[in-house]
Design an enzyme around this catalytic site. Structure first.
Site, PDB file in Angstrom:
ATOM      1  N   HIS A   1       0.816  -1.213   0.000  1.00  0.00           N
ATOM      2  CA  HIS A   1       0.000   0.000   0.000  1.00  0.00           C
ATOM      3  C   HIS A   1       0.854   1.268   0.000  1.00  0.00           C
ATOM      4  O   HIS A   1       2.066   1.235   0.267  1.00  0.00           O
ATOM      5  CB  HIS A   1      -0.917   0.011   1.230  1.00  0.00           C
ATOM      6  CG  HIS A   1      -0.149  -0.040   2.536  1.00  0.00           C
ATOM      7  ND1 HIS A   1       0.502   1.054   3.064  1.00  0.00           N
ATOM      8  CD2 HIS A   1       0.074  -1.057   3.393  1.00  0.00           C
ATOM      9  CE1 HIS A   1       1.095   0.724   4.194  1.00  0.00           C
ATOM     10  NE2 HIS A   1       0.852  -0.568   4.423  1.00  0.00           N
TER      11      HIS A   1
ATOM     12  N   GLU B   1      -2.494  -7.192   7.519  1.00  0.00           N
ATOM     13  CA  GLU B   1      -1.136  -7.203   8.056  1.00  0.00           C
ATOM     14  C   GLU B   1      -1.091  -8.003   9.356  1.00  0.00           C
ATOM     15  O   GLU B   1      -2.126  -8.307   9.960  1.00  0.00           O
ATOM     16  CB  GLU B   1      -0.649  -5.757   8.296  1.00  0.00           C
ATOM     17  CG  GLU B   1       0.772  -5.613   8.821  1.00  0.00           C
ATOM     18  CD  GLU B   1       1.829  -6.210   7.888  1.00  0.00           C
ATOM     19  OE1 GLU B   1       1.774  -7.437   7.652  1.00  0.00           O
ATOM     20  OE2 GLU B   1       2.710  -5.457   7.438  1.00  0.00           O
TER      21      GLU B   1
END
Length: 303
Positions: A8, A90
């Site tokens: 990201h 994550e």
């Protein structure tokens, strides 16, 4: 089949130096620009996505949406959407979520977080960090459900192109889950591409992931072509083949030996060349209600 593993864009917590695993940290203005640059760069390179996967955390979702926004529009594009999956989140940092990075203790071989954890993991209310084994189970399950079937069912005429937008640590585990499916002799490096710090670096360790850095893979369900047989495509060095044989979980490929993988790009950042941080606003959280982002870089007119 082309496969892109993408981290990201920059987030507010990245800038602040905070642990952000499952914490839903927003993209900064700079992070949005990075994602837009990546989308434009890959679209200009002729990449046309057929599948887009992402973590369900907004920093990954917004990055994936920027990739789609840059794609040339067609009837097929209108039907393409981002599939958001919690399995691609994550690592959960537990107690450390939202807390600043701990400095490494002088003379210690442990990270600051590891040292703090060893001192406080038995404290009441302490939530431990998600284990490596838990993350491997997640990425293995994703590969088994989505990636492996696509590889086995792929053909050149499908022009399959897959983007996976997620996070640095989970992407490293995802890469290893993908790599473990290949017989060692079926993995090759693009000409001139080096991995890690030397020739003996195992392929499972490709290095870090910059914000919007990407890993580009070409996967084919046929034998190497004549160019590869003639030496046009670099095969895996003997030292890396030996390292792969000695790595747990990489001794046997679960895909047929006719399935080959070419590693084209590691932590690709060409799209970020010339991108400068907007003074005063670049590190701020991006606000959807603000003017179009390019306006931050236009000089005010003098009237």
């Amino acid at each position: 089949m082309k496969l892109f593993l993408i981290r990201h864009g920059e987030t507010v917590d990245n800038v602040a130096g905070l642990y952000a695993g499952v914490r839903d940290s927003a993209l900064t203005v700079q992070g949005v620009l990075q994602a837009e640059r990546l989308g434009q760069y890959l679209a200009a390179s002729g990449i046309r996505y057929t599948h887009v996967f992402t973590s369900d955390l907004q920093r990954a979702v917004k990055t994936a949406q920027a990739l789609l926004a840059a794609q040339p529009q067609s009837d097929d594009d209108l039907r393409l959407s981002v599939l958001q999956l919690p399995v691609l989140r994550e690592q959960d940092f537990g107690f450390y979520e939202g807390k600043p990075f701990y400095a490494r203790q002088r003379g210690s071989d442990k990270s600051g977080k590891e040292h703090h954890r060893s001192q406080h993991q038995d404290d009441p209310g302490f939530q431990d960090v998600e284990s490596k084994e838990s993350m491997i189970r997640r990425t293995d399950a994703f590969v088994a459900e989505y990636i492996r079937p696509m590889i086995l069912q792929d053909s050149p005429e499908k022009n399959t192109a897959v983007a996976i937008a997620a996070h640095g640590i989970v992407l490293s585990h995802l890469w290893r889950s993908i790599l473990c499916g290949f017989a060692k002799q079926t993995v090759a490096l693009a000409p001139g591409l080096s991995v890690g710090g030397g020739a003996s670096t195992p392929l499972e360790h490709l290095g870090g992931w910059s914000n919007t850095g990407y890993l580009e893979l070409d996967i084919t369900n046929t034998s190497f072509n004549a160019e590869a047989e003639a030496g046009g495509i670099g095969s895996l060095p003997a030292s890396q083949l030996q390292a792969a044989e000695e790595t747990e979980g990489m001794t046997t490929g679960s895909l047929p030996p006719t399935v080959n993988m070419l590693i084209r790009t590691v932590n690709g950042k060409e799209h970020l060349k010339g991108l400068k941080r907007a003074r005063g606003v670049g590190s701020a959280q991006f606000d959807e209600g603000q003017k179009k982002i390019e306006s931050f870089f236009k000089k005010a007119k003098v009237g």
